[in-house]
Write a protein that holds these residues in place. Structure first.
Motif, PDB file in Angstrom:
ATOM      1  N   GLN A  80       0.827  -1.207   0.000  1.00  0.00           N
ATOM      2  CA  GLN A  80       0.000   0.000   0.000  1.00  0.00           C
ATOM      3  C   GLN A  80       0.867   1.266   0.000  1.00  0.00           C
ATOM      4  OE1 GLN A  80      -2.356   0.407   3.573  1.00  0.00           O
ATOM      5  NE2 GLN A  80      -4.012   1.468   2.503  1.00  0.00           N
ATOM      6  N   LEU A  81       1.894   1.271   0.830  1.00  0.00           N
ATOM      7  CA  LEU A  81       2.783   2.427   0.916  1.00  0.00           C
ATOM      8  C   LEU A  81       3.614   2.579  -0.359  1.00  0.00           C
ATOM      9  CD1 LEU A  81       3.922   1.906   4.599  1.00  0.00           C
ATOM     10  CD2 LEU A  81       2.547   3.824   3.760  1.00  0.00           C
ATOM     11  N   ALA A  82       4.098   1.458  -0.887  1.00  0.00           N
ATOM     12  CA  ALA A  82       4.880   1.510  -2.127  1.00  0.00           C
ATOM     13  C   ALA A  82       4.019   1.980  -3.297  1.00  0.00           C
ATOM     14  CB  ALA A  82       5.485   0.140  -2.420  1.00  0.00           C
ATOM     15  N   ASP A  83       2.790   1.501  -3.363  1.00  0.00           N
ATOM     16  CA  ASP A  83       1.890   1.909  -4.445  1.00  0.00           C
ATOM     17  C   ASP A  83       1.576   3.400  -4.373  1.00  0.00           C
ATOM     18  OD1 ASP A  83       1.831  -0.659  -5.408  1.00  0.00           O
ATOM     19  OD2 ASP A  83      -0.132  -1.160  -4.541  1.00  0.00           O
ATOM     20  N   ALA A  84       1.657   3.973  -3.168  1.00  0.00           N
ATOM     21  CA  ALA A  84       1.421   5.414  -2.992  1.00  0.00           C
ATOM     22  C   ALA A  84       2.655   6.243  -3.327  1.00  0.00           C
ATOM     23  CB  ALA A  84       0.976   5.700  -1.560  1.00  0.00           C
ATOM     24  N   GLY A  85       3.749   5.583  -3.717  1.00  0.00           N
ATOM     25  CA  GLY A  85       4.938   6.294  -4.140  1.00  0.00           C
ATOM     26  C   GLY A  85       5.972   6.526  -3.058  1.00  0.00           C
ATOM     27  N   HIS A  86       5.799   5.876  -1.909  1.00  0.00           N
ATOM     28  CA  HIS A  86       6.763   6.050  -0.821  1.00  0.00           C
ATOM     29  C   HIS A  86       7.880   5.006  -0.914  1.00  0.00           C
ATOM     30  CE1 HIS A  86       4.197   9.056   0.866  1.00  0.00           C
ATOM     31  NE2 HIS A  86       3.193   8.213   1.033  1.00  0.00           N
ATOM     32  N   ARG A  87       9.012   5.328  -0.291  1.00  0.00           N
ATOM     33  CA  ARG A  87      10.161   4.428  -0.252  1.00  0.00           C
ATOM     34  C   ARG A  87      10.043   3.569   1.009  1.00  0.00           C
ATOM     35  NH1 ARG A  87      14.765   7.889   0.493  1.00  0.00           N
ATOM     36  NH2 ARG A  87      13.273   9.463   1.188  1.00  0.00           N
ATOM     37  N   VAL A  88       9.789   2.292   0.843  1.00  0.00           N
ATOM     38  CA  VAL A  88       9.439   1.408   1.952  1.00  0.00           C
ATOM     39  C   VAL A  88      10.639   0.567   2.368  1.00  0.00           C
ATOM     40  CG1 VAL A  88       7.942  -0.460   2.723  1.00  0.00           C
ATOM     41  CG2 VAL A  88       7.044   1.310   1.188  1.00  0.00           C
ATOM     42  N   VAL A  89      10.901   0.569   3.672  1.00  0.00           N
ATOM     43  CA  VAL A  89      11.862  -0.332   4.285  1.00  0.00           C
ATOM     44  C   VAL A  89      11.088  -1.240   5.224  1.00  0.00           C
ATOM     45  CG1 VAL A  89      13.915  -0.541   5.737  1.00  0.00           C
ATOM     46  CG2 VAL A  89      13.705   1.390   4.140  1.00  0.00           C
ATOM     47  N   GLY A  90      11.085  -2.530   4.956  1.00  0.00           N
ATOM     48  CA  GLY A  90      10.367  -3.480   5.793  1.00  0.00           C
ATOM     49  C   GLY A  90      11.320  -4.280   6.654  1.00  0.00           C
ATOM     50  N   VAL A  91      10.914  -4.526   7.889  1.00  0.00           N
ATOM     51  CA  VAL A  91      11.728  -5.283   8.842  1.00  0.00           C
ATOM     52  C   VAL A  91      10.858  -6.354   9.482  1.00  0.00           C
ATOM     53  CG1 VAL A  91      12.983  -5.173  11.023  1.00  0.00           C
ATOM     54  CG2 VAL A  91      13.306  -3.382   9.321  1.00  0.00           C
ATOM     55  N   ASP A  92      11.392  -7.560   9.589  1.00  0.00           N
ATOM     56  CA  ASP A  92      10.671  -8.635  10.263  1.00  0.00           C
ATOM     57  C   ASP A  92      11.687  -9.614  10.830  1.00  0.00           C
ATOM     58  OD1 ASP A  92       7.460  -9.492  10.014  1.00  0.00           O
ATOM     59  OD2 ASP A  92       8.801 -11.123  10.583  1.00  0.00           O
ATOM     60  N   LEU A  93      11.273 -10.326  11.887  1.00  0.00           N
ATOM     61  CA  LEU A  93      12.139 -11.325  12.495  1.00  0.00           C
ATOM     62  C   LEU A  93      12.105 -12.649  11.742  1.00  0.00           C
ATOM     63  CD1 LEU A  93      13.997 -11.558  14.996  1.00  0.00           C
ATOM     64  CD2 LEU A  93      12.024 -12.428  16.276  1.00  0.00           C
ATOM     65  N   SER A  94      11.048 -12.857  10.935  1.00  0.00           N
ATOM     66  CA  SER A  94      10.836 -14.130  10.254  1.00  0.00           C
ATOM     67  C   SER A  94      11.399 -14.105   8.836  1.00  0.00           C
ATOM     68  CB  SER A  94       9.335 -14.452  10.204  1.00  0.00           C
ATOM     69  OG  SER A  94       9.062 -15.483   9.275  1.00  0.00           O
ATOM     70  N   ALA A  95      12.378 -14.981   8.562  1.00  0.00           N
ATOM     71  CA  ALA A  95      12.942 -15.068   7.216  1.00  0.00           C
ATOM     72  C   ALA A  95      11.898 -15.542   6.204  1.00  0.00           C
ATOM     73  CB  ALA A  95      14.139 -16.014   7.216  1.00  0.00           C
ATOM     74  N   GLY A  96      11.016 -16.431   6.628  1.00  0.00           N
ATOM     75  CA  GLY A  96       9.976 -16.913   5.740  1.00  0.00           C
ATOM     76  C   GLY A  96       9.020 -15.823   5.313  1.00  0.00           C
ATOM     77  N   MET A  97       8.625 -14.975   6.250  1.00  0.00           N
ATOM     78  CA  MET A  97       7.747 -13.860   5.915  1.00  0.00           C
ATOM     79  C   MET A  97       8.448 -12.878   4.978  1.00  0.00           C
ATOM     80  SD  MET A  97       4.686 -13.966   7.202  1.00  0.00           S
ATOM     81  CE  MET A  97       3.703 -14.785   8.446  1.00  0.00           C
ATOM     82  N   LEU A  98       9.727 -12.633   5.204  1.00  0.00           N
ATOM     83  CA  LEU A  98      10.466 -11.680   4.377  1.00  0.00           C
ATOM     84  C   LEU A  98      10.586 -12.160   2.932  1.00  0.00           C
ATOM     85  CD1 LEU A  98      13.234 -10.651   6.895  1.00  0.00           C
ATOM     86  CD2 LEU A  98      11.505  -9.138   5.918  1.00  0.00           C
ATOM     87  N   LYS A  99      10.737 -13.461   2.739  1.00  0.00           N
ATOM     88  CA  LYS A  99      10.782 -13.983   1.373  1.00  0.00           C
ATOM     89  C   LYS A  99       9.489 -13.663   0.641  1.00  0.00           C
ATOM     90  CE  LYS A  99      11.542 -18.184  -1.349  1.00  0.00           C
ATOM     91  NZ  LYS A  99      10.403 -17.887  -2.243  1.00  0.00           N
ATOM     92  N   LEU A 100       8.362 -13.831   1.315  1.00  0.00           N
ATOM     93  CA  LEU A 100       7.079 -13.507   0.712  1.00  0.00           C
ATOM     94  C   LEU A 100       6.961 -12.004   0.463  1.00  0.00           C
ATOM     95  CD1 LEU A 100       4.848 -15.831   2.920  1.00  0.00           C
ATOM     96  CD2 LEU A 100       5.342 -16.137   0.486  1.00  0.00           C
TER      97      LEU A 100
END
Length: 231
Positions: A80-100
């Motif tokens: 949603q944020l990327a589609d609005a034109g923002h520069r998104v940095v995502g952080v998560d503890l789960s490697a599996g979630m990050l792959k998705l």
């Protein structure tokens, strides 16, 4: 104390005046690795999260740098944020979630990291932060420190979209999609106070009664706060 003093990264270190080694993350990331895209299947309707993400996306200047804390699969918030034109940095503890997340939001920048490693010296400042159901994975003793860390990562007058489940629990084990996770929560008056004590103005608030699609997850009341960093 400087804002950087609230948080340092590295094994055996922690918040100033706070024993980081007392915090137990065991099993949390592994549970979400195992859950994978079943998470989005169990939570198909995210009206509250979409509305709060829309507030953040619309309130920020075009092309803002935004942190999605606990980004999960990247849906819906990072997308949603990327589609609005923002520069998104995502952080998560789960490697599996990050792959998705990397598959779902190819324009985003995603990193595997614990909340306690997000010092400004590595990550820089953000115009906005989305923290949807990320802090509920922490014990209550750590949540005020995590909020101060988010305060330090935001530029002056930066925005925070925060959500929690309304519940009077602390590091409480619950069954979750065939796994066990530990969660914390507050009743809404206490949540507002914890957020204000961390240096934020609460500019708006919404709540939603939510019934997940999976019977393996109980119904809940979701709280969404629209916050602005006070200087």
């Amino acid at each position: 104390m400087s804002e950087e003093g609230w948080l340092v990264s590295g094994q055996g270190q922690g918040y100033e005046g706070y024993d980081r080694l007392a915090i137990d993350r065991s099993g949390q990331a592994e549970a979400f690795d195992a859950i994978g895209d079943r998470y989005d299947e169990a939570f198909p309707h995210k009206e509250g999260q979409l509305a709060a993400g829309r507030w953040l996306a619309d309130a920020l200047p075009p092309g803002s740098r935004v942190l999605d804390l606990g980004c999960g699969t990247g849906l819906p918030t990072a997308a949603q944020l990327a589609d609005a034109g923002h520069r998104v940095v995502g952080v998560d503890l789960s490697a599996g979630m990050l792959k998705l997340a990397r598959d779902n939001v190819p324009t985003g920048e995603f990193h595997q990291a614990d909340i306690a490693s997000l010092g400004e010296e590595r990550w820089g400042r953000f115009d906005g932060i989305a923290a949807f159901f990320a802090l509920l994975m922490l014990p209550r003793a750590e949540i005020p420190h995590a909020l101060r860390m988010l305060h330090g990562l935001l530029r002056p007058e930066g925005l925070l979209a925060l959500s929690m489940v309304e519940a009077d629990v602390d590091d409480y084990a619950i069954p979750f999609l065939g796994n066990t996770i530990r969660v914390s929560g507050y009743l809404r008056d206490e949540l507002r106070q914890v957020v204000r004590d961390a240096g934020f103005e609460v500019a708006g608030e919404d709540s939603y009664a939510y019934a997940p699609a999976s019977t393996d997850v109980p119904p809940e009341i979701q709280l969404f706060l629209h916050c602005r960093r006070r200087a």
